[in-house]
Design a protein around this motif. Structure first.
Motif, PDB file in Angstrom:
ATOM      1  N   VAL A 138       0.831  -1.205   0.000  1.00  0.00           N
ATOM      2  CA  VAL A 138       0.000   0.000   0.000  1.00  0.00           C
ATOM      3  C   VAL A 138       0.866   1.255   0.000  1.00  0.00           C
ATOM      4  O   VAL A 138       1.931   1.309   0.621  1.00  0.00           O
ATOM      5  CB  VAL A 138      -0.949   0.009   1.224  1.00  0.00           C
ATOM      6  N   ARG A 139       0.407   2.261  -0.742  1.00  0.00           N
ATOM      7  CA  ARG A 139       1.076   3.564  -0.747  1.00  0.00           C
ATOM      8  C   ARG A 139       0.226   4.539   0.065  1.00  0.00           C
ATOM      9  O   ARG A 139      -0.977   4.679  -0.182  1.00  0.00           O
ATOM     10  CB  ARG A 139       1.249   4.089  -2.173  1.00  0.00           C
ATOM     11  N   LEU A 140       0.841   5.201   1.011  1.00  0.00           N
ATOM     12  CA  LEU A 140       0.142   6.168   1.843  1.00  0.00           C
ATOM     13  C   LEU A 140       0.474   7.579   1.377  1.00  0.00           C
ATOM     14  O   LEU A 140       1.625   7.887   1.053  1.00  0.00           O
ATOM     15  CB  LEU A 140       0.545   6.006   3.310  1.00  0.00           C
ATOM     16  N   GLY A 141      -0.540   8.426   1.345  1.00  0.00           N
ATOM     17  CA  GLY A 141      -0.330   9.793   0.888  1.00  0.00           C
ATOM     18  C   GLY A 141      -1.151  10.782   1.670  1.00  0.00           C
ATOM     19  O   GLY A 141      -1.988  10.414   2.507  1.00  0.00           O
ATOM     20  N   PHE A 142      -0.911  12.068   1.413  1.00  0.00           N
ATOM     21  CA  PHE A 142      -1.620  13.127   2.126  1.00  0.00           C
ATOM     22  C   PHE A 142      -2.321  14.034   1.124  1.00  0.00           C
ATOM     23  O   PHE A 142      -1.765  14.385   0.082  1.00  0.00           O
ATOM     24  CB  PHE A 142      -0.656  13.951   2.981  1.00  0.00           C
ATOM     25  N   HIS A 143      -3.545  14.407   1.470  1.00  0.00           N
ATOM     26  CA  HIS A 143      -4.355  15.286   0.628  1.00  0.00           C
ATOM     27  C   HIS A 143      -4.264  16.721   1.149  1.00  0.00           C
ATOM     28  O   HIS A 143      -4.739  17.025   2.241  1.00  0.00           O
ATOM     29  CB  HIS A 143      -5.815  14.812   0.638  1.00  0.00           C
ATOM     30  N   HIS A 160       7.759  15.866   5.371  1.00  0.00           N
ATOM     31  CA  HIS A 160       9.148  15.659   5.773  1.00  0.00           C
ATOM     32  C   HIS A 160       9.233  14.813   7.046  1.00  0.00           C
ATOM     33  O   HIS A 160      10.095  13.935   7.166  1.00  0.00           O
ATOM     34  CB  HIS A 160       9.852  17.010   5.991  1.00  0.00           C
ATOM     35  N   PHE A 161       8.332  15.058   7.976  1.00  0.00           N
ATOM     36  CA  PHE A 161       8.337  14.325   9.238  1.00  0.00           C
ATOM     37  C   PHE A 161       8.031  12.841   9.019  1.00  0.00           C
ATOM     38  O   PHE A 161       8.570  11.968   9.704  1.00  0.00           O
ATOM     39  CB  PHE A 161       7.330  14.943  10.206  1.00  0.00           C
ATOM     40  N   GLN A 217       8.458  11.147   6.038  1.00  0.00           N
ATOM     41  CA  GLN A 217       8.977  10.793   4.714  1.00  0.00           C
ATOM     42  C   GLN A 217       9.172   9.292   4.536  1.00  0.00           C
ATOM     43  O   GLN A 217       9.197   8.797   3.411  1.00  0.00           O
ATOM     44  CB  GLN A 217      10.280  11.543   4.449  1.00  0.00           C
ATOM     45  N   GLY A 218       9.294   8.547   5.626  1.00  0.00           N
ATOM     46  CA  GLY A 218       9.420   7.107   5.493  1.00  0.00           C
ATOM     47  C   GLY A 218       8.091   6.398   5.306  1.00  0.00           C
ATOM     48  O   GLY A 218       8.060   5.221   4.935  1.00  0.00           O
ATOM     49  N   ASP A 219       7.007   7.101   5.552  1.00  0.00           N
ATOM     50  CA  ASP A 219       5.674   6.493   5.479  1.00  0.00           C
ATOM     51  C   ASP A 219       4.797   7.085   4.381  1.00  0.00           C
ATOM     52  O   ASP A 219       4.059   6.360   3.713  1.00  0.00           O
ATOM     53  CB  ASP A 219       4.955   6.652   6.819  1.00  0.00           C
ATOM     54  N   LEU A 220       4.832   8.399   4.225  1.00  0.00           N
ATOM     55  CA  LEU A 220       4.011   9.064   3.213  1.00  0.00           C
ATOM     56  C   LEU A 220       4.827   9.217   1.935  1.00  0.00           C
ATOM     57  O   LEU A 220       5.841   9.917   1.925  1.00  0.00           O
ATOM     58  CB  LEU A 220       3.535  10.432   3.710  1.00  0.00           C
ATOM     59  N   SER A 221       4.389   8.572   0.872  1.00  0.00           N
ATOM     60  CA  SER A 221       5.180   8.568  -0.356  1.00  0.00           C
ATOM     61  C   SER A 221       4.741   9.623  -1.365  1.00  0.00           C
ATOM     62  O   SER A 221       5.431   9.851  -2.363  1.00  0.00           O
ATOM     63  CB  SER A 221       5.110   7.186  -1.013  1.00  0.00           C
ATOM     64  N   PHE A 222       3.602  10.274  -1.135  1.00  0.00           N
ATOM     65  CA  PHE A 222       3.137  11.291  -2.081  1.00  0.00           C
ATOM     66  C   PHE A 222       2.107  12.186  -1.392  1.00  0.00           C
ATOM     67  O   PHE A 222       1.583  11.853  -0.327  1.00  0.00           O
ATOM     68  CB  PHE A 222       2.487  10.636  -3.308  1.00  0.00           C
ATOM     69  N   TYR A 223       1.848  13.318  -2.000  1.00  0.00           N
ATOM     70  CA  TYR A 223       0.707  14.117  -1.552  1.00  0.00           C
ATOM     71  C   TYR A 223       0.003  14.720  -2.759  1.00  0.00           C
ATOM     72  O   TYR A 223       0.586  14.830  -3.845  1.00  0.00           O
ATOM     73  CB  TYR A 223       1.096  15.192  -0.545  1.00  0.00           C
ATOM     74  N   ILE A 224      -1.245  15.056  -2.568  1.00  0.00           N
ATOM     75  CA  ILE A 224      -2.088  15.523  -3.664  1.00  0.00           C
ATOM     76  C   ILE A 224      -2.372  17.009  -3.456  1.00  0.00           C
ATOM     77  O   ILE A 224      -3.099  17.392  -2.538  1.00  0.00           O
ATOM     78  CB  ILE A 224      -3.392  14.714  -3.721  1.00  0.00           C
ATOM     79  N   PRO A 225      -1.815  17.879  -4.307  1.00  0.00           N
ATOM     80  CA  PRO A 225      -1.902  19.333  -4.093  1.00  0.00           C
ATOM     81  C   PRO A 225      -3.198  19.960  -4.602  1.00  0.00           C
ATOM     82  O   PRO A 225      -3.189  20.859  -5.449  1.00  0.00           O
ATOM     83  CB  PRO A 225      -0.679  19.845  -4.866  1.00  0.00           C
ATOM     84  N   SER A 226      -4.310  19.502  -4.057  1.00  0.00           N
ATOM     85  CA  SER A 226      -5.609  20.054  -4.476  1.00  0.00           C
ATOM     86  C   SER A 226      -5.702  21.547  -4.178  1.00  0.00           C
ATOM     87  O   SER A 226      -6.238  22.319  -4.980  1.00  0.00           O
ATOM     88  CB  SER A 226      -6.742  19.314  -3.767  1.00  0.00           C
ATOM     89  N   GLY A 227      -5.171  21.951  -3.027  1.00  0.00           N
ATOM     90  CA  GLY A 227      -5.226  23.364  -2.651  1.00  0.00           C
ATOM     91  C   GLY A 227      -4.483  24.246  -3.628  1.00  0.00           C
ATOM     92  O   GLY A 227      -4.941  25.343  -3.972  1.00  0.00           O
ATOM     93  N   THR A 228      -3.336  23.777  -4.103  1.00  0.00           N
ATOM     94  CA  THR A 228      -2.569  24.549  -5.078  1.00  0.00           C
ATOM     95  C   THR A 228      -3.284  24.586  -6.425  1.00  0.00           C
ATOM     96  O   THR A 228      -3.303  25.621  -7.101  1.00  0.00           O
ATOM     97  CB  THR A 228      -1.161  23.952  -5.239  1.00  0.00           C
TER      98      THR A 228
END
Length: 294
Positions: free
Chosen positions: A150-155, A192-193, A195-206
């Motif tokens: 599984v890949r974990l990411g942040f929205h 950054h905090f 970085q070993g767990d979250l492999s991507f983020y989705i820049p909806s706000g940008t």
């Protein structure tokens, strides 16, 4: 006779190999995505994303663990107490269904999710001190229940409209660009905090902020709601352009494919405006932490 047996065996092996190849291809073409969020994940994944995937030959299975106004820490409290209070919304084969209330655990183990995303509640999205320990605890909880691959990411969510009446806007002196800047800074620190767990983020706000530099911020496609900086009420995205921009952003990040030139678009959105929406999303993926005037 021996030759006949050899031909039969060879034929069977070819068929088995072909079937295995077909199954592998089906697995590769299916992408299972679970968002753990609230109404902002509803705006992001429950419409248009599946259709974009279909055009690109990708079968999205989309889950949304939805609880309105819920923060990272609130989701963790639900997970820890095994509350059956999270709505499970799902999009499969283009059909959108609400499967009712479940525990987070049941939602997380419902599919062998390829991707799971987290997000902070909108009013606290730019306040880094609100992310922990909720984010760390949720990451650990999800990792314990999902497949190893599984890949974990942040929205990264969006700033409110300039005239928003949301009480949380006071956290940012009722300044849209300040809110956007705080959100990007908070997400950057979280990435950054972890970085070993979250492999991507989705820049909806940008992506939304990019689109606010264009005529999209003033356009009014055929929908009932007015366009307030691409929102319908000052904070939730409007049903056509706003949601489409964010769907395009998710599509690009999740698939690695550009959305520019795709024909899939909401009913009522003319091609010229759809192209600008795609450009706003694409620019955000290329430069996720800063606005790209279009």
């Amino acid at each position: 006779m021996k030759k006949v047996y050899i031909l039969i065996i060879f034929s069977l092996l070819v068929n088995i190999s072909s079937a295995k190849g077909k199954k592998t291809k089906e697995r590769q073409d299916t992408l299972r995505v679970l968002a753990i969020g609230n109404s902002f994940s509803e705006d992001a994944v429950e419409q248009y994303l599946w259709e974009l995937g279909q055009e690109a030959g990708i079968n999205f299975i989309i889950g949304n663990a939805y609880r309105g106004g819920w923060s990272l820490s609130a989701h963790w409290k639900d997970a820890r107490s095994m509350n059956s209070s999270t709505e499970f919304r799902k999009v499969t084969n283009g059909k959108r269904v609400n499967l009712g209330f479940h525990t987070l655990r049941d939602i997380i183990i419902d599919e062998p999710w390829d991707v799971v995303t987290f997000q902070q509640v909108s009013q606290d999205a730019g306040r880094q001190d609100t992310y922990e320990p909720g984010l760390s605890l949720m990451i650990g909880y999800v990792k314990a229940l999902t497949v190893d691959s599984v890949r974990l990411g942040f929205h990264q969510t969006w700033a409110y409209s300039q005239d928003s009446e949301h009480k949380g806007f006071n956290n940012y002196n009722r300044n849209q660009f300040l809110m956007y800047s705080c959100i990007t800074a908070a997400v950057d620190k979280a990435m950054h905090f972890h970085q070993g767990d979250l492999s991507f983020y989705i820049p909806s706000g940008t992506a939304i902020q990019n689109a606010r530099t264009t005529m999209l911020a003033k356009s009014r496609p055929k929908e009932k709601n007015v366009n307030r900086d691409l929102t319908r009420d000052g904070y939730h995205l409007n049903y056509v352009v706003g949601r489409y921009i964010v769907a395009c952003t998710w599509f690009e990040v999740l698939t690695g494919k550009s959305c520019i030139g795709m024909k899939s678009r909401p009913k009522g959105l003319i091609p010229e405006l759809a192209t600008i929406a795609q450009q706003a999303a694409h620019a955000a993926v290329l430069s996720p932490m800063s606005v790209s005037p279009l």
